[in-house]
Design a protein around this motif. Sequence first.
Motif, PDB file in Angstrom:
ATOM      1  N   LEU A 189       0.838  -1.200   0.000  1.00 50.63           N
ATOM      2  CA  LEU A 189       0.000   0.000   0.000  1.00 50.63           C
ATOM      3  C   LEU A 189       0.877   1.256   0.000  1.00 50.63           C
ATOM      4  CD1 LEU A 189      -2.600  -1.249   2.586  1.00 50.63           C
ATOM      5  CD2 LEU A 189      -3.118  -0.685   0.205  1.00 50.63           C
ATOM      6  N   VAL A 190       0.454   2.265  -0.749  1.00 49.38           N
ATOM      7  CA  VAL A 190       1.240   3.485  -0.904  1.00 49.38           C
ATOM      8  C   VAL A 190       0.713   4.554   0.048  1.00 49.38           C
ATOM      9  CG1 VAL A 190       2.044   5.248  -2.507  1.00 49.38           C
ATOM     10  CG2 VAL A 190       1.629   2.916  -3.324  1.00 49.38           C
ATOM     11  N   LYS A 191       1.609   5.124   0.845  1.00 43.23           N
ATOM     12  CA  LYS A 191       1.230   6.235   1.731  1.00 43.23           C
ATOM     13  C   LYS A 191       1.468   7.542   0.979  1.00 43.23           C
ATOM     14  CE  LYS A 191       3.592   6.703   5.573  1.00 43.23           C
ATOM     15  NZ  LYS A 191       3.968   6.503   7.002  1.00 43.23           N
ATOM     16  N   ILE A 192       0.406   8.363   0.871  1.00 37.43           N
ATOM     17  CA  ILE A 192       0.516   9.624   0.155  1.00 37.43           C
ATOM     18  C   ILE A 192       0.043  10.776   1.029  1.00 37.43           C
ATOM     19  CG2 ILE A 192       0.280   8.550  -2.115  1.00 37.43           C
ATOM     20  CD1 ILE A 192      -2.614   9.417  -2.204  1.00 37.43           C
ATOM     21  N   ASP A 193       0.465  11.992   0.648  1.00 33.63           N
ATOM     22  CA  ASP A 193       0.025  13.178   1.372  1.00 33.63           C
ATOM     23  C   ASP A 193      -1.184  13.790   0.661  1.00 33.63           C
ATOM     24  OD1 ASP A 193       0.991  14.643  -0.818  1.00 33.63           O
ATOM     25  OD2 ASP A 193       2.850  15.217   0.200  1.00 33.63           O
ATOM     26  N   THR A 194      -1.643  14.917   1.143  1.00 28.08           N
ATOM     27  CA  THR A 194      -2.866  15.514   0.595  1.00 28.08           C
ATOM     28  C   THR A 194      -2.653  16.140  -0.779  1.00 28.08           C
ATOM     29  OG1 THR A 194      -2.417  17.538   1.858  1.00 28.08           O
ATOM     30  CG2 THR A 194      -3.904  15.926   2.855  1.00 28.08           C
ATOM     31  N   ASN A 195      -1.412  16.175  -1.242  1.00 26.93           N
ATOM     32  CA  ASN A 195      -1.126  16.624  -2.600  1.00 26.93           C
ATOM     33  C   ASN A 195      -0.914  15.455  -3.555  1.00 26.93           C
ATOM     34  OD1 ASN A 195      -1.113  19.517  -2.107  1.00 26.93           O
ATOM     35  ND2 ASN A 195       0.772  19.163  -0.950  1.00 26.93           N
ATOM     36  N   GLY A 196      -1.105  14.235  -3.052  1.00 29.01           N
ATOM     37  CA  GLY A 196      -0.959  13.057  -3.886  1.00 29.01           C
ATOM     38  C   GLY A 196       0.453  12.560  -4.039  1.00 29.01           C
ATOM     39  N   ARG A 197       1.393  13.115  -3.265  1.00 30.74           N
ATOM     40  CA  ARG A 197       2.789  12.696  -3.359  1.00 30.74           C
ATOM     41  C   ARG A 197       3.066  11.546  -2.406  1.00 30.74           C
ATOM     42  NH1 ARG A 197       3.695  18.612  -3.331  1.00 30.74           N
ATOM     43  NH2 ARG A 197       3.835  18.374  -1.065  1.00 30.74           N
ATOM     44  N   PRO A 198       3.794  10.513  -2.859  1.00 34.63           N
ATOM     45  CA  PRO A 198       4.149   9.415  -1.961  1.00 34.63           C
ATOM     46  C   PRO A 198       4.985   9.908  -0.785  1.00 34.63           C
ATOM     47  CG  PRO A 198       4.510   8.782  -4.239  1.00 34.63           C
ATOM     48  CD  PRO A 198       4.218  10.264  -4.245  1.00 34.63           C
ATOM     49  N   VAL A 199       4.717   9.341   0.383  1.00 37.46           N
ATOM     50  CA  VAL A 199       5.500   9.643   1.583  1.00 37.46           C
ATOM     51  C   VAL A 199       6.481   8.489   1.758  1.00 37.46           C
ATOM     52  CG1 VAL A 199       5.428  10.031   4.066  1.00 37.46           C
ATOM     53  CG2 VAL A 199       3.573  10.882   2.611  1.00 37.46           C
ATOM     54  N   GLY A 200       7.732   8.723   1.423  1.00 37.06           N
ATOM     55  CA  GLY A 200       8.715   7.655   1.452  1.00 37.06           C
ATOM     56  C   GLY A 200       8.843   6.988   0.091  1.00 37.06           C
ATOM     57  N   ALA A 201       9.880   6.191  -0.033  1.00 38.38           N
ATOM     58  CA  ALA A 201      10.163   5.527  -1.310  1.00 38.38           C
ATOM     59  C   ALA A 201       9.145   4.429  -1.593  1.00 38.38           C
ATOM     60  CB  ALA A 201      11.573   4.930  -1.274  1.00 38.38           C
ATOM     61  N   THR A 202       8.726   4.334  -2.860  1.00 41.37           N
ATOM     62  CA  THR A 202       7.822   3.275  -3.296  1.00 41.37           C
ATOM     63  C   THR A 202       8.060   3.013  -4.774  1.00 41.37           C
ATOM     64  OG1 THR A 202       5.511   2.593  -3.590  1.00 41.37           O
ATOM     65  CG2 THR A 202       5.984   4.947  -3.744  1.00 41.37           C
ATOM     66  N   PRO A 203       7.999   1.755  -5.202  1.00 40.46           N
ATOM     67  CA  PRO A 203       8.147   1.465  -6.632  1.00 40.46           C
ATOM     68  C   PRO A 203       6.845   1.629  -7.409  1.00 40.46           C
ATOM     69  CG  PRO A 203       7.934  -0.582  -5.417  1.00 40.46           C
ATOM     70  CD  PRO A 203       7.934   0.527  -4.389  1.00 40.46           C
ATOM     71  N   TYR A 204       5.787   2.048  -6.719  1.00 38.48           N
ATOM     72  CA  TYR A 204       4.460   2.052  -7.327  1.00 38.48           C
ATOM     73  C   TYR A 204       3.962   3.466  -7.622  1.00 38.48           C
ATOM     74  CZ  TYR A 204       4.515  -2.728  -5.548  1.00 38.48           C
ATOM     75  OH  TYR A 204       4.849  -4.027  -5.283  1.00 38.48           O
ATOM     76  N   MET A 205       2.964   3.533  -8.500  1.00 38.59           N
ATOM     77  CA  MET A 205       2.301   4.797  -8.815  1.00 38.59           C
ATOM     78  C   MET A 205       0.882   4.787  -8.259  1.00 38.59           C
ATOM     79  SD  MET A 205       1.653   4.200 -12.917  1.00 38.59           S
ATOM     80  CE  MET A 205       0.764   5.740 -13.112  1.00 38.59           C
ATOM     81  N   VAL A 206       0.245   5.963  -8.255  1.00 36.21           N
ATOM     82  CA  VAL A 206      -1.094   6.136  -7.698  1.00 36.21           C
ATOM     83  C   VAL A 206      -2.011   6.691  -8.772  1.00 36.21           C
ATOM     84  CG1 VAL A 206      -2.450   7.429  -6.006  1.00 36.21           C
ATOM     85  CG2 VAL A 206      -0.266   6.435  -5.341  1.00 36.21           C
ATOM     86  N   ASN A 207      -3.251   6.213  -8.803  1.00 37.58           N
ATOM     87  CA  ASN A 207      -4.257   6.687  -9.752  1.00 37.58           C
ATOM     88  C   ASN A 207      -4.701   8.091  -9.364  1.00 37.58           C
ATOM     89  OD1 ASN A 207      -6.617   7.174 -11.226  1.00 37.58           O
ATOM     90  ND2 ASN A 207      -7.331   5.073 -11.073  1.00 37.58           N
ATOM     91  N   ALA A 208      -4.613   9.030 -10.308  1.00 35.39           N
ATOM     92  CA  ALA A 208      -4.967  10.428 -10.019  1.00 35.39           C
ATOM     93  C   ALA A 208      -6.423  10.569  -9.605  1.00 35.39           C
ATOM     94  CB  ALA A 208      -4.682  11.298 -11.238  1.00 35.39           C
ATOM     95  N   ALA A 209      -7.333   9.823 -10.248  1.00 40.00           N
ATOM     96  CA  ALA A 209      -8.749   9.926  -9.884  1.00 40.00           C
ATOM     97  C   ALA A 209      -8.979   9.418  -8.471  1.00 40.00           C
ATOM     98  CB  ALA A 209      -9.603   9.139 -10.881  1.00 40.00           C
ATOM     99  N   GLY A 210      -8.264   8.382  -8.088  1.00 39.90           N
ATOM    100  CA  GLY A 210      -8.379   7.875  -6.726  1.00 39.90           C
ATOM    101  C   GLY A 210      -7.922   8.906  -5.716  1.00 39.90           C
ATOM    102  N   PHE A 211      -6.837   9.622  -6.039  1.00 39.25           N
ATOM    103  CA  PHE A 211      -6.348  10.666  -5.148  1.00 39.25           C
ATOM    104  C   PHE A 211      -7.389  11.753  -4.957  1.00 39.25           C
ATOM    105  CE2 PHE A 211      -4.585  14.992  -5.282  1.00 39.25           C
ATOM    106  CZ  PHE A 211      -4.174  15.075  -3.963  1.00 39.25           C
ATOM    107  N   VAL A 212      -8.009  12.211  -6.033  1.00 41.69           N
ATOM    108  CA  VAL A 212      -8.974  13.312  -5.947  1.00 41.69           C
ATOM    109  C   VAL A 212     -10.158  12.925  -5.061  1.00 41.69           C
ATOM    110  CG1 VAL A 212     -10.669  14.659  -7.258  1.00 41.69           C
ATOM    111  CG2 VAL A 212      -8.336  14.403  -8.123  1.00 41.69           C
ATOM    112  N   ILE A 213     -10.759  11.784  -5.321  1.00 40.75           N
ATOM    113  CA  ILE A 213     -11.947  11.371  -4.572  1.00 40.75           C
ATOM    114  C   ILE A 213     -11.612  11.141  -3.108  1.00 40.75           C
ATOM    115  CG2 ILE A 213     -13.646   9.526  -4.302  1.00 40.75           C
ATOM    116  CD1 ILE A 213     -13.549   9.210  -7.376  1.00 40.75           C
ATOM    117  N   HIS A 214     -10.561  10.384  -2.854  1.00 36.02           N
ATOM    118  CA  HIS A 214     -10.279   9.983  -1.477  1.00 36.02           C
ATOM    119  C   HIS A 214      -9.680  11.112  -0.649  1.00 36.02           C
ATOM    120  CE1 HIS A 214     -11.127   5.601  -1.848  1.00 36.02           C
ATOM    121  NE2 HIS A 214     -11.093   5.960  -3.110  1.00 36.02           N
TER     122      HIS A 214
END
Length: 259
Positions: free
Chosen positions: A74-99
Amino acid sequence: MATAATQTPSVQEQVSPEEWRIRVDLAAAYRLVALYGWDDLIFTHLSARVPGPEHHFLINPYQLMFEEITASSLVKIDTNGRPVGATPYMVNAAGFVIHSAIHMGREDAAAVLHLHTPYGQAVSAMDEGLLPHTQTAMIAGSDIAYHDYEGIATELEERERLVADLGQRHVMLLRNHGTLTVGESVAQAFLRMYFLERACEAQVHMLSAGRAALLNPPQGTPEKVRGQSSGPGMQMLADMLAWPALLRKLDRIDPGYRD
């Protein structure tokens, strides 16, 4: 079992015990969504807030199927959608907006679940929305809100409207889109989603038989069910009864979510 391409080193020793517990619960929710056939390839999203003032939250790695997700991936992100800490994964922009909208707008929104099931989408596209013709529909419908479709949710401006439409409710139909639930725990959000999805499935089946023969519930019963299915009793049902049972089920058939 995860393949070598999706194995993620454990982060258990790098996070607090409370965050690890939430990671395990959220990973379990992803696996359960896949188990119940509610997933949509790699799309849709479940999230949970990490304790602390930063309003960080956990969300799925975009490129993994739900049955591959683990507590560590699971990816930990901040309220701007940026990962907190290193991760090899990306995050869906639509998921960031809704959640991010709901986590930031509602202090009690510790967990947010969003799905695109065929039944949920079907009811979201019905003008009348969720009908109070089954017990599960009365439970879900007693706490339901609606948000009109604005296209794929990639624009930050939609966040204010999402939060305003949700208000203080915990269940939402995203019109022409899908279903969404909120909870003070992953368990509460999952149980609300279970009731909502079951209600939508029943509605599609009953309407396939035609409207003329539908039996309306007795006057006053939806309001009675609202009182019966809200408050501490339902929270206890989710956190202390249904969720532990679901974790036992998952441990018997798909325990890899705990990695």
